[in-house]
Scaffold this active site. Structure first.
Site, mmCIF file in Angstrom:
data_model
loop_
_atom_site.group_PDB
_atom_site.id
_atom_site.type_symbol
_atom_site.label_atom_id
_atom_site.label_comp_id
_atom_site.label_asym_id
_atom_site.label_seq_id
_atom_site.Cartn_x
_atom_site.Cartn_y
_atom_site.Cartn_z
ATOM 1 N N LEU A 472 0.814 -1.219 0.000
ATOM 2 C CA LEU A 472 0.000 0.000 0.000
ATOM 3 C C LEU A 472 0.840 1.257 0.000
ATOM 4 O O LEU A 472 0.427 2.290 -0.495
ATOM 5 C CB LEU A 472 -0.924 0.004 1.224
ATOM 6 C CG LEU A 472 -2.000 -1.087 1.266
ATOM 7 C CD1 LEU A 472 -2.711 -1.062 2.607
ATOM 8 C CD2 LEU A 472 -2.986 -0.910 0.128
ATOM 9 N N GLY A 473 2.006 1.195 0.624
ATOM 10 C CA GLY A 473 2.839 2.385 0.698
ATOM 11 C C GLY A 473 4.028 2.152 1.601
ATOM 12 O O GLY A 473 4.277 1.042 2.084
ATOM 13 N N GLY A 475 6.042 3.995 4.921
ATOM 14 C CA GLY A 475 6.047 5.022 5.945
ATOM 15 C C GLY A 475 7.323 4.991 6.750
ATOM 16 O O GLY A 475 8.259 4.243 6.444
ATOM 17 N N GLY A 476 7.373 5.827 7.797
ATOM 18 C CA GLY A 476 8.558 5.874 8.642
ATOM 19 C C GLY A 476 8.801 4.566 9.375
ATOM 20 O O GLY A 476 9.926 4.189 9.669
ATOM 21 N N PHE A 477 7.710 3.832 9.679
ATOM 22 C CA PHE A 477 7.819 2.539 10.353
ATOM 23 C C PHE A 477 8.398 1.492 9.407
ATOM 24 O O PHE A 477 9.213 0.662 9.771
ATOM 25 C CB PHE A 477 6.405 2.121 10.803
ATOM 26 C CG PHE A 477 6.327 0.848 11.597
ATOM 27 C CD1 PHE A 477 6.255 0.903 12.977
ATOM 28 C CD2 PHE A 477 6.305 -0.386 10.984
ATOM 29 C CE1 PHE A 477 6.163 -0.262 13.728
ATOM 30 C CE2 PHE A 477 6.209 -1.553 11.720
ATOM 31 C CZ PHE A 477 6.147 -1.478 13.102
ATOM 32 N N PRO A 479 7.293 -0.653 5.331
ATOM 33 C CA PRO A 479 6.251 -0.852 4.312
ATOM 34 C C PRO A 479 4.920 -1.265 4.935
ATOM 35 O O PRO A 479 4.866 -1.869 6.004
ATOM 36 C CB PRO A 479 6.827 -1.963 3.439
ATOM 37 C CG PRO A 479 7.772 -2.702 4.325
ATOM 38 C CD PRO A 479 8.356 -1.669 5.250
ATOM 39 N N ASP A 591 1.421 12.987 17.703
ATOM 40 C CA ASP A 591 1.727 13.027 16.264
ATOM 41 C C ASP A 591 0.440 13.080 15.442
ATOM 42 O O ASP A 591 0.313 12.399 14.429
ATOM 43 C CB ASP A 591 2.561 11.805 15.865
ATOM 44 C CG ASP A 591 3.295 12.012 14.535
ATOM 45 O OD1 ASP A 591 3.514 13.182 14.160
ATOM 46 O OD2 ASP A 591 3.643 11.024 13.882
#
Length: 784
Positions: A472-473, A475-477, A479, A591
């Site tokens: 899906l994308g 992120g900072g965490f 995939p 956040d």
């Protein structure tokens, strides 16, 4: 007698600009002759003549008035020094700013103008900008900010004006004593709207790049937002059909400035924090250096230059000099680097010209105490002279020793290998189950309270072995994948990347918190998986991804009419109220932003991403931290600057988010062409002028309930007030939003406000691409 009086008046009017500093002025008019200095209206900047003792050359420059070092932030005549008897004036014939002496024009400072006017003035602004203006029509005919030298001040632009063809870039000084044009330039070179970066060039060739701008910093300028730095910066850029430029603002620090140094480094002016390497040697590296071409065969990536005090053994090195005054320090470095016989180099005392030491690579260099010999940059190779034998034999001996040692341990390690793996896996599983207060011991399909612990195999099957088609994308965490379980349920899986800065602590934090939180406006976590080094969180799948996916896209935002936006605002508020007041523990999210608000199939909002959240006891109201984490543009001032956070920190983030929902614009990627640099400041200006309705996103004009939008704007401004004590709590926010008869207090000046009121026609909005889809991410920004 009358004639004498008239002559005296004329002389006084021409000489008044040279009065003592006790009556310092900021403006010169036609007929004035400046021989000393101007001081900006607020006393922040000084413009005047200065002489460099080493060269006895005189220049006209600008500097911070309280700067002990008097670092020049702009020089009018860097390539044309003048005499100490020169004066600055507005030419009464052409209307240009000129430096003259004895009736002879030495320097034309300003561009060609439309002609002379007796109403021309030149004023030093409190921004450091020196402006030539026609006072009759208010036109600015010329300004120093359009002609930067080696320093970028807040509000200055780097980039280009596509309408006029003007380019803004910095050029380094030739040396620390000579402001003539040096070897390096700093420019803003976007590669499309999604790739915004700074570039340092040496003699026109790419030398260093900042990497792409993201989260208020650049890839290779980590010190730019060092939490221990004396400065804090807000970075912004414009990318449209008229202008493409970069600028910044400083929210603390005494004399903010970015300096392009003579040796090609980017530095601030106070703590000498360097955001670029001391040297780029032409080899590709991770610090932003650009790979060169035609590198000398005698050089390798291991060769470096080091500043040393000392001397070469007699007869081992030959010194040659070049007194060419146009050669800068970097030219000397390149000459030496390209000469396979060069051993060391330095510049002459004035910083120009070169001294080059050549000889055999075996030449011995002896260091000496500082000050006993001229410092020089010496080429150091790890395999040099007699030391080569050491570098050859040391690894061999060490290798033999390690081989024997390893052979002795081989059997032991082999026998223990599987046992250790089994114990480590059991420890992970046991600790995870303890976190969920479960007595279950089986890992597949078993529940700890309302949590399911999934096996790695089950998730691999659900995602087709984590295929790119199911991704899906990012992120900072790490995939994020879409998966489908055997019972046909769709799920979203956050998989911790091995390179992620979010470690096991944040993983556990989110797992513990979200497992204990249940609310219709909070994302629901279904379970987790820990398998060896793998750590994953499994959520309910949100088919409409995140709020920013719609809100900041010119096409998709059409799906967000006013009723949907109002429902989203109210839903986020209800979710925060639950976290702050009605959950089993008081939770501060820390956040909250558009990408962390997910939308279900009915476009109802669900707050997600609790990796940075902190829980409080019911009797606690605030806490402090030395590790400030979150996202710039959404962090409250007391948290960003002091590390103090409370429920009012989330209220501030909520206020910023509401302004973004109302306007369809990002806070930190929004700019006025004049001064306002964020959405908060723009909204505040419109509210003060009584024009708050102009904040409205034009796409909701047909569905907007005007009084509801105005009231929501008012509440948002109450949420972003600078002092936390002035902000309402979420229960008050909800009451103010839904109770139309409730009187609202007058908001005070918001935090992080920059700018002044300007023409409404100068509005420019900018959008950036968000790298995550479904946006189950953690953003960690080291603040100050």
């Amino acid at each position: 007698m009358m004639i004498t009086l008239i002559i005296s008046i004329v002389l006084c009017s021409n000489l008044i600009i040279n009065c003592s500093s006790s009556s310092a002025v900021s403006t010169i008019k036609v007929g004035d002759r400046l021989t000393s200095h101007l001081v900006s209206p607020g006393g922040k900047f000084t413009l005047g003549f200065f002489t460099i003792p080493e060269t006895n050359y005189t220049y006209l420059g600008i500097w911070y008035s309280n700067d002990v070092a008097s670092t020049k932030v702009w020089v009018a005549n860097p390539s044309t020094p003048v005499t100490s008897s020169s004066v600055l004036m507005i030419d009464p014939n052409t209307g240009k700013l000129i430096i003259t002496t004895g009736g002879t024009t030495l320097v034309n400072i300003s561009d060609s103008q439309s002609g002379f006017s007796p109403h021309l003035t030149a004023t030093l602004q409190d921004t450091g900008d020196f402006q030539l203006k026609n006072e009759i029509d208010g036109r600015i005919l010329w300004k120093s900010f359009d002609h930067p030298t080696n320093v970028l001040l807040p509000d200055m632009k780097l980039g280009s004006d596509l309408r006029t063809g003007r380019n803004w870039k910095l050029t380094s000084w030739l040396s620390d004593e000579i402001p003539d044009l040096g070897a390096f330039t700093l420019s803003w070179e976007p590669n499309g709207e999604s790739s915004q970066r700074l570039m340092i060039r040496r003699r026109g060739l790419p030398y260093w790049t900042s990497g792409d701008m993201s989260n208020q910093t650049f890839e290779f300028t980590k010190l730019l937002n060092d939490p221990w730095s004396a400065y804090g910066y807000y970075l912004g850029y414009a990318y449209d059909n008229e202008e493409r430029y970069f600028s910044y603002h400083s929210f603390n620090g005494v004399n903010p400035m970015w300096i392009l140094t003579t040796n090609g480094q980017l530095s601030d002016g106070e703590s000498n924090a360097l955001w670029s390497p001391e040297f780029c040697y032409g080899y590709d590296s991770s610090d932003g250096c650009v790979e060169g071409t035609n590198l000398p065969l005698c050089r390798s990536a291991d060769d470096k230059v080091t500043l040393l005090n000392g001397y070469f053994a007699p007869g081992m090195a030959e010194l040659s000099g070049d007194d060419n005054s146009s050669l800068s320090f970097s030219d000397c470095m390149v000459r030496c680097w390209n000469d396979c016989h060069c051993l060391a180099f330095n510049s002459h005392g004035s910083g120009t010209g070169c001294n080059i030491w050549t000889g055999a690579k075996s030449a011995k260099f002896s260091t000496s105490p500082q000050g006993t010999s001229a410092p020089k940059y010496v080429l150091v190779s790890p395999k040099k002279g007699n030391d080569a034998k050491i570098f050859i034999w040391a690894p061999v001996v060490a290798g033999i020793f390690l081989l024997l040692f390893s052979f002795g341990l081989f059997r032991y390690l082999k026998n223990r290998k599987f046992k250790r793996e089994e114990e480590r896996q059991n420890d992970h599983d046991r600790h995870l189950l303890e976190l969920m207060d479960s007595s279950d011991t089986e890992m597949l399909g078993k529940k700890g309270r309302d949590m399911v612990v999934f096996s790695f195999a089950a998730l691999a099957t659900a995602t087709n072995d984590f295929s790119n088609e199911n991704k899906l994308g990012q992120g900072g965490f790490g995939p994020v994948y879409k998966g489908k379980l055997n019972d046909e349920r769709e799920i979203a899986i956050k998989r911790l990347s091995k390179t992620s800065r979010q470690g096991l602590v944040e993983f556990k934090n989110e797992l513990i918190l979200i497992a204990k939180l249940q609310h219709t406006n909070l994302v629901r976590v279904l379970g987790c998986c820990i398998h060896g080094e793998e750590k994953m969180l499994i959520y309910e799948y949100m088919p409409n991804k995140s709020l920013d996916f719609f809100l900041f896209d010119e096409t998709r935002k059409l799906l967000l009419d006013w009723p949907k936006r109002w429902n989203i605002i109210e839903g986020i508020a209800q979710g925060l109220l639950y976290l702050h007041k009605y959950s089993r523990m008081r939770v501060i999210h820390r956040d909250l932003k558009a990408s962390n608000v997910l939308l279900d199939e009915s476009m109802n909002p669900k707050i997600s991403d609790f990796g940075l959240a902190r829980s409080f006891n019911k009797d606690e109201t605030e806490a402090m931290t030395k590790r400030v984490v979150g996202t710039y543009g959404y962090m409250s001032p007391e948290y960003a600057m002091d590390g103090t956070f409370s429920v009012k920190s989330d209220v501030f983030s909520f206020g910023v988010l509401v302004l973004e929902i109302l306007s369809g614009r990002r806070n930190i990627c929004f700019s006025h062409l004049d001064k306002t640099v964020n959405l908060i400041g723009y909204a505040w200006e419109l509210w003060q002028q009584g024009d708050a309705l102009q904040l409205q996103d034009p796409t909701v004009a047909d569905t907007c309930v005007v009084h509801q939008l105005l009231r929501t704007t008012h509440v948002a401004l109450l949420c972003v007030q600078e002092n936390a004590v002035d902000r309402p709590v979420m229960s008050e926010v909800i009451s103010m939003l839904i109770n139309d008869t409730m009187l609202l207090p007058v908001p005070k000046r918001p935090a992080f406000f920059f700018g002044r009121t300007v023409s409404k026609s100068t509005l420019v909005g900018r959008k950036t691409e968000d790298g995550s889809v479904n946006n189950l991410t953690i953003t960690q920004v080291e603040g100050r």
